[in-house]
Design a protein around this motif. Structure first.
Motif, PDB file in Angstrom:
ATOM      1  N   MET A 164       0.813  -1.213   0.000  1.00 26.86           N
ATOM      2  CA  MET A 164       0.000   0.000   0.000  1.00 26.86           C
ATOM      3  C   MET A 164       0.849   1.267   0.000  1.00 26.86           C
ATOM      4  SD  MET A 164      -3.215   0.913  -0.094  1.00 26.86           S
ATOM      5  CE  MET A 164      -4.300  -0.327   0.622  1.00 26.86           C
ATOM      6  N   GLU A 165       2.157   1.152   0.165  1.00 28.98           N
ATOM      7  CA  GLU A 165       3.013   2.323   0.373  1.00 28.98           C
ATOM      8  C   GLU A 165       2.924   3.325  -0.775  1.00 28.98           C
ATOM      9  OE1 GLU A 165       7.679   3.260   1.535  1.00 28.98           O
ATOM     10  OE2 GLU A 165       7.133   1.362   0.591  1.00 28.98           O
ATOM     11  N   GLU A 166       3.024   2.854  -2.017  1.00 26.65           N
ATOM     12  CA  GLU A 166       2.976   3.772  -3.163  1.00 26.65           C
ATOM     13  C   GLU A 166       1.614   4.444  -3.282  1.00 26.65           C
ATOM     14  OE1 GLU A 166       4.555   2.370  -6.932  1.00 26.65           O
ATOM     15  OE2 GLU A 166       5.568   0.750  -5.883  1.00 26.65           O
ATOM     16  N   VAL A 167       0.561   3.700  -2.989  1.00 30.28           N
ATOM     17  CA  VAL A 167      -0.792   4.258  -3.076  1.00 30.28           C
ATOM     18  C   VAL A 167      -1.012   5.312  -1.999  1.00 30.28           C
ATOM     19  CG1 VAL A 167      -3.255   3.697  -2.875  1.00 30.28           C
ATOM     20  CG2 VAL A 167      -1.720   2.172  -4.134  1.00 30.28           C
ATOM     21  N   ALA A 168      -0.496   5.045  -0.780  1.00 31.68           N
ATOM     22  CA  ALA A 168      -0.711   5.961   0.347  1.00 31.68           C
ATOM     23  C   ALA A 168      -0.045   7.312   0.117  1.00 31.68           C
ATOM     24  CB  ALA A 168      -0.190   5.335   1.637  1.00 31.68           C
ATOM     25  N   GLY A 169       1.151   7.306  -0.514  1.00 36.48           N
ATOM     26  CA  GLY A 169       1.819   8.563  -0.820  1.00 36.48           C
ATOM     27  C   GLY A 169       2.398   9.275   0.382  1.00 36.48           C
ATOM     28  N   GLY A 170       2.674   8.551   1.470  1.00 38.47           N
ATOM     29  CA  GLY A 170       3.278   9.176   2.638  1.00 38.47           C
ATOM     30  C   GLY A 170       4.789   9.204   2.532  1.00 38.47           C
ATOM     31  N   ASP A 171       5.448   9.477   3.669  1.00 40.08           N
ATOM     32  CA  ASP A 171       6.907   9.472   3.667  1.00 40.08           C
ATOM     33  C   ASP A 171       7.409   8.228   4.395  1.00 40.08           C
ATOM     34  OD1 ASP A 171       6.776   9.956   6.424  1.00 40.08           O
ATOM     35  OD2 ASP A 171       6.963  12.124   6.173  1.00 40.08           O
ATOM     36  N   GLU A 172       8.727   8.126   4.526  1.00 40.62           N
ATOM     37  CA  GLU A 172       9.311   6.917   5.089  1.00 40.62           C
ATOM     38  C   GLU A 172       9.040   6.785   6.586  1.00 40.62           C
ATOM     39  OE1 GLU A 172      13.373   6.681   3.821  1.00 40.62           O
ATOM     40  OE2 GLU A 172      12.805   6.358   1.723  1.00 40.62           O
ATOM     41  N   ASP A 173       8.786   7.892   7.275  1.00 42.11           N
ATOM     42  CA  ASP A 173       8.380   7.802   8.679  1.00 42.11           C
ATOM     43  C   ASP A 173       7.047   7.074   8.804  1.00 42.11           C
ATOM     44  OD1 ASP A 173      10.611   9.140   9.495  1.00 42.11           O
ATOM     45  OD2 ASP A 173       9.624  11.055   9.841  1.00 42.11           O
ATOM     46  N   ASP A 174       6.121   7.353   7.892  1.00 47.60           N
ATOM     47  CA  ASP A 174       4.824   6.692   7.923  1.00 47.60           C
ATOM     48  C   ASP A 174       4.986   5.183   7.788  1.00 47.60           C
ATOM     49  OD1 ASP A 174       3.337   9.101   8.105  1.00 47.60           O
ATOM     50  OD2 ASP A 174       3.521   9.396   5.954  1.00 47.60           O
ATOM     51  N   THR A 175       5.818   4.770   6.854  1.00 47.96           N
ATOM     52  CA  THR A 175       6.059   3.336   6.662  1.00 47.96           C
ATOM     53  C   THR A 175       6.710   2.718   7.882  1.00 47.96           C
ATOM     54  OG1 THR A 175       6.300   3.670   4.274  1.00 47.96           O
ATOM     55  CG2 THR A 175       7.201   1.639   5.184  1.00 47.96           C
ATOM     56  N   ALA A 176       7.729   3.380   8.420  1.00 47.82           N
ATOM     57  CA  ALA A 176       8.447   2.840   9.576  1.00 47.82           C
ATOM     58  C   ALA A 176       7.533   2.696  10.785  1.00 47.82           C
ATOM     59  CB  ALA A 176       9.639   3.739   9.923  1.00 47.82           C
ATOM     60  N   VAL A 177       6.689   3.686  11.032  1.00 45.96           N
ATOM     61  CA  VAL A 177       5.781   3.625  12.178  1.00 45.96           C
ATOM     62  C   VAL A 177       4.787   2.483  11.998  1.00 45.96           C
ATOM     63  CG1 VAL A 177       3.907   4.824  13.381  1.00 45.96           C
ATOM     64  CG2 VAL A 177       6.021   6.038  12.844  1.00 45.96           C
ATOM     65  N   ALA A 178       4.218   2.347  10.799  1.00 44.33           N
ATOM     66  CA  ALA A 178       3.254   1.272  10.556  1.00 44.33           C
ATOM     67  C   ALA A 178       3.900  -0.100  10.731  1.00 44.33           C
ATOM     68  CB  ALA A 178       2.663   1.405   9.143  1.00 44.33           C
ATOM     69  N   ILE A 179       5.111  -0.261  10.206  1.00 42.43           N
ATOM     70  CA  ILE A 179       5.829  -1.533  10.352  1.00 42.43           C
ATOM     71  C   ILE A 179       6.098  -1.825  11.825  1.00 42.43           C
ATOM     72  CG2 ILE A 179       8.024  -2.696   9.936  1.00 42.43           C
ATOM     73  CD1 ILE A 179       6.358  -2.665   7.461  1.00 42.43           C
ATOM     74  N   ALA A 180       6.529  -0.811  12.566  1.00 41.74           N
ATOM     75  CA  ALA A 180       6.820  -0.999  13.988  1.00 41.74           C
ATOM     76  C   ALA A 180       5.572  -1.425  14.752  1.00 41.74           C
ATOM     77  CB  ALA A 180       7.383   0.293  14.582  1.00 41.74           C
ATOM     78  N   LEU A 181       4.433  -0.839  14.421  1.00 42.54           N
ATOM     79  CA  LEU A 181       3.203  -1.151  15.147  1.00 42.54           C
ATOM     80  C   LEU A 181       2.718  -2.568  14.858  1.00 42.54           C
ATOM     81  CD1 LEU A 181       1.280   2.221  14.771  1.00 42.54           C
ATOM     82  CD2 LEU A 181       2.268   1.264  16.859  1.00 42.54           C
ATOM     83  N   VAL A 182       2.709  -2.981  13.593  1.00 40.44           N
ATOM     84  CA  VAL A 182       2.234  -4.332  13.298  1.00 40.44           C
ATOM     85  C   VAL A 182       3.200  -5.382  13.850  1.00 40.44           C
ATOM     86  CG1 VAL A 182       0.860  -3.691  11.291  1.00 40.44           C
ATOM     87  CG2 VAL A 182       3.258  -4.312  10.971  1.00 40.44           C
ATOM     88  N   THR A 183       4.489  -5.052  13.875  1.00 39.81           N
ATOM     89  CA  THR A 183       5.462  -5.976  14.437  1.00 39.81           C
ATOM     90  C   THR A 183       5.272  -6.105  15.947  1.00 39.81           C
ATOM     91  OG1 THR A 183       7.047  -5.410  12.708  1.00 39.81           O
ATOM     92  CG2 THR A 183       7.911  -6.494  14.668  1.00 39.81           C
ATOM     93  N   LEU A 184       5.077  -4.968  16.618  1.00 42.31           N
ATOM     94  CA  LEU A 184       4.875  -4.981  18.064  1.00 42.31           C
ATOM     95  C   LEU A 184       3.629  -5.782  18.435  1.00 42.31           C
ATOM     96  CD1 LEU A 184       5.285  -3.964  20.989  1.00 42.31           C
ATOM     97  CD2 LEU A 184       3.982  -1.915  20.340  1.00 42.31           C
ATOM     98  N   CYS A 185       2.499  -5.456  17.817  1.00 39.19           N
ATOM     99  CA  CYS A 185       1.242  -6.116  18.199  1.00 39.19           C
ATOM    100  C   CYS A 185       1.218  -7.573  17.769  1.00 39.19           C
ATOM    101  CB  CYS A 185       0.062  -5.354  17.601  1.00 39.19           C
ATOM    102  SG  CYS A 185      -0.167  -3.706  18.318  1.00 39.19           S
ATOM    103  N   GLY A 186       1.798  -7.882  16.606  1.00 42.35           N
ATOM    104  CA  GLY A 186       1.865  -9.275  16.185  1.00 42.35           C
ATOM    105  C   GLY A 186       2.731 -10.107  17.107  1.00 42.35           C
TER     106      GLY A 186
END
Length: 355
Positions: A164-186
Motif C-alpha cells: 500500500m506504500e505507493e498508493v498511500a503517498g506518505g513518507d518513510e516515517d509513515d512506513t516505519a511507524v506502521a511496520i513498527a506497530l504491526v510488528t509490536l502487536c503481532g
C-alpha cells in the motif's frame, strides 16, 4: 538533495516529495555509494535473527530483524556507507517477498475455507480496515499513516504495508511507524492469544480460525497457532485466504484516492496496482495451476521468509526514536485500538458462524 538557506537547517525530501524534518536522514541516492556494505550488514543481521529464532522458537525472526535495525540506527551504528544497501533491502527485498508470498496461495485455500470461513475473513478485513481509518481520523493521525496502519493490521503486516506504500503517498516515517506497530502487536499476539484460548472457550480449530483471521504477519500467525496443538492447519488456511484480499484492497483504495484527489491537484496519481502487487497476483495464478513441485514451493517459501526478515532489518533502520517520540504517540494508540478491533471482530465472527 538538501535545500538550505542562511537561516534554516537542511531539509530533505523523500522520494514521495514530502518535506522531512531536519533530523531525518536523506533518502539514499543509488550510484553515489555501493550497496554492498549495507547488504552485507543486512545479511549478517538476518542471520542473527534466524539464529535467535532457532534458539528461541517462540521469537519470530521478523521481530528480531526489526529490533536489530532499530537498535543499530539509534546507537549510531547505521553508518552512511550502509545507507544504500539497507535502502535496497527495505524496498526491493520487501517487494520481492510480497511476490513470493503469492506462491503460498491458491484457489484451493479458498475452497478449503468454505463459505462461513470466507464470511469471517471478509468481514474482519472490511471492518478492521474501515474502522482503523475512521479511528485514525478521530485521533488526528495523518491520512497516509492511518492508511498504512489500517492495511497492515487488516491484511498481513509488513507485506501489506509495502503493497500500500505507493498508493498511500506518505513518507518513510509513515512506513516505519506502521511496520513498527504491526510488528509490536503481532509479537504480543504470539504470547497473549494462546493464554486467552481457554477463558474465551475456543477449541483448537476455533482458536486456529481466530488466529488466522486476526494476527497480522504469516510468520506471527504460524508462531501463535503452533502453541496450541491442532490449531495450526486451520490458522494457516484462514490466514492465507485473508492475504488473497491484499491485491483487491490495494486496487480499490487506489481507485478511491484517484477519484477523491485529482492529479491536477497533487501532481501525481496513486498507481492502480503497483507492479510488484501484479506480480503477487501472477504468483497466485501460477501456484493455483499445481504445476510447481513441492520442493520448488518450499524453497520459495524459505526464500520469502529470508527476504522478509532482511527487508525488516532495513526498515528497522528507519525507526528513529526521536521521530517516534514526536509523531508516534497517536499512531501507537491507533495501532493498539486496531489490534483490539481485529481480534474482537474475528472472535465474534468465529463464535457466530462456528467457522
Amino acid at each position: 538533495m538538501p535545500v538550505t538557506t542562511a537561516h534554516e537547517a537542511p531539509v530533505h525530501r523523500h522520494r514521495t516529495g514530502s518535506r522531512c524534518r531536519p533530523s531525518c536522514p536523506p533518502t539514499p541516492e543509488p550510484g553515489h555509494r555501493s550497496p554492498v556494505p549495507g547488504l552485507l550488514a543486512v545479511a549478517t543481521a538476518t542471520g542473527v535473527a534466524f539464529g535467535v529464532h532457532a534458539l528461541v522458537p517462540a521469537v519470530n525472526p521478523s521481530t528480531v530483524a526489526v529490533v536489530i535495525g532499530a537498535i543499530a540506527v539509534n546507537i549510531g551504528l547505521h553508518h552512511p556507507s550502509l545507507h544504500v544497501g539497507t535502502h535496497v533491502a527495505s524496498h526491493r527485498f520487501l517487494r520481492l517477498a510480497v511476490v513470493l508470498l503469492g506462491l503460498q496461495l491458491g484457489l484451493q485455500q479458498l475452497l478449503d475455507l468454505g463459505p462461513r470461513g470466507a464470511l469471517v475473513v471478509v468481514t474482519t478485513v472490511t471492518v478492521t480496515f474501515t474502522g482503523t481509518r475512521l479511528l485514525g481520523r478521530l485521533l488526528g493521525v495523518p491520512p497516509a499513516r492511518s492508511l498504512l496502519v489500517a492495511t497492515g493490521f487488516s491484511i498481513c503486516g509488513a507485506s501489506a504495508v509495502a503493497a500500500m506504500e505507493e498508493v498511500a503517498g506518505g513518507d518513510e516515517d509513515d512506513t516505519a511507524v506502521a511496520i513498527a506497530l504491526v510488528t509490536l502487536c503481532g509479537s504480543l499476539a504470539i504470547v497473549l492469544l494462546p493464554l486467552l484460548r481457554e477463558p474465551l472457550g475456543l477449541d483448537p480449530a476455533a482458536f486456529g480460525s481466530w488466529v488466522g483471521a486476526s494476527v497480522h504477519d504469516v510468520g506471527q500467525t504460524v508462531a501463535t497457532a503452533d502453541r496450541v496443538p491442532g490449531a495450526l492447519t486451520t490458522a494457516v488456511v484462514v490466514k492465507l485466504s485473508r492475504v488473497v484480499l491484499l491485491a483487491p484492497l490495494v486496487a480499490g483504495t487506489a481507485v478511491a484516492l484517484r477519484r477523491r484527489t485529482p492529479a491536477a491537484a497533487t501532481g501525481r496519481r496513486p498507481p492502480l496496482l503497483p507492479l510488484f502487487v501484479a506480480g503477487f497476483l501472477a504468483a497466485i495464478a501460477v501456484a493455483s495451476t499445481g504445476l510447481l513441485p513441492d520442493p520448488v514451493l518450499h524453497g520459495a517459501k524459505v526464500l520469502q521468509e529470508v527476504l522478509l526478515a532482511a527487508a525488516l532489518v532495513g526498515l528497522g533502520t528507519g525507526i528513529h526514536l526521536p521521530v517516534l517520540r514526536r509523531t508516534g504517540g497517536r499512531a501507537l494508540v491507533l495501532g493498539l485500538m486496531s489490534w483490539v478491533l481485529v481480534a474482537g471482530v474475528a472472535y465474534a465472527g468465529v463464535q457466530l458462524t462456528g467457522a
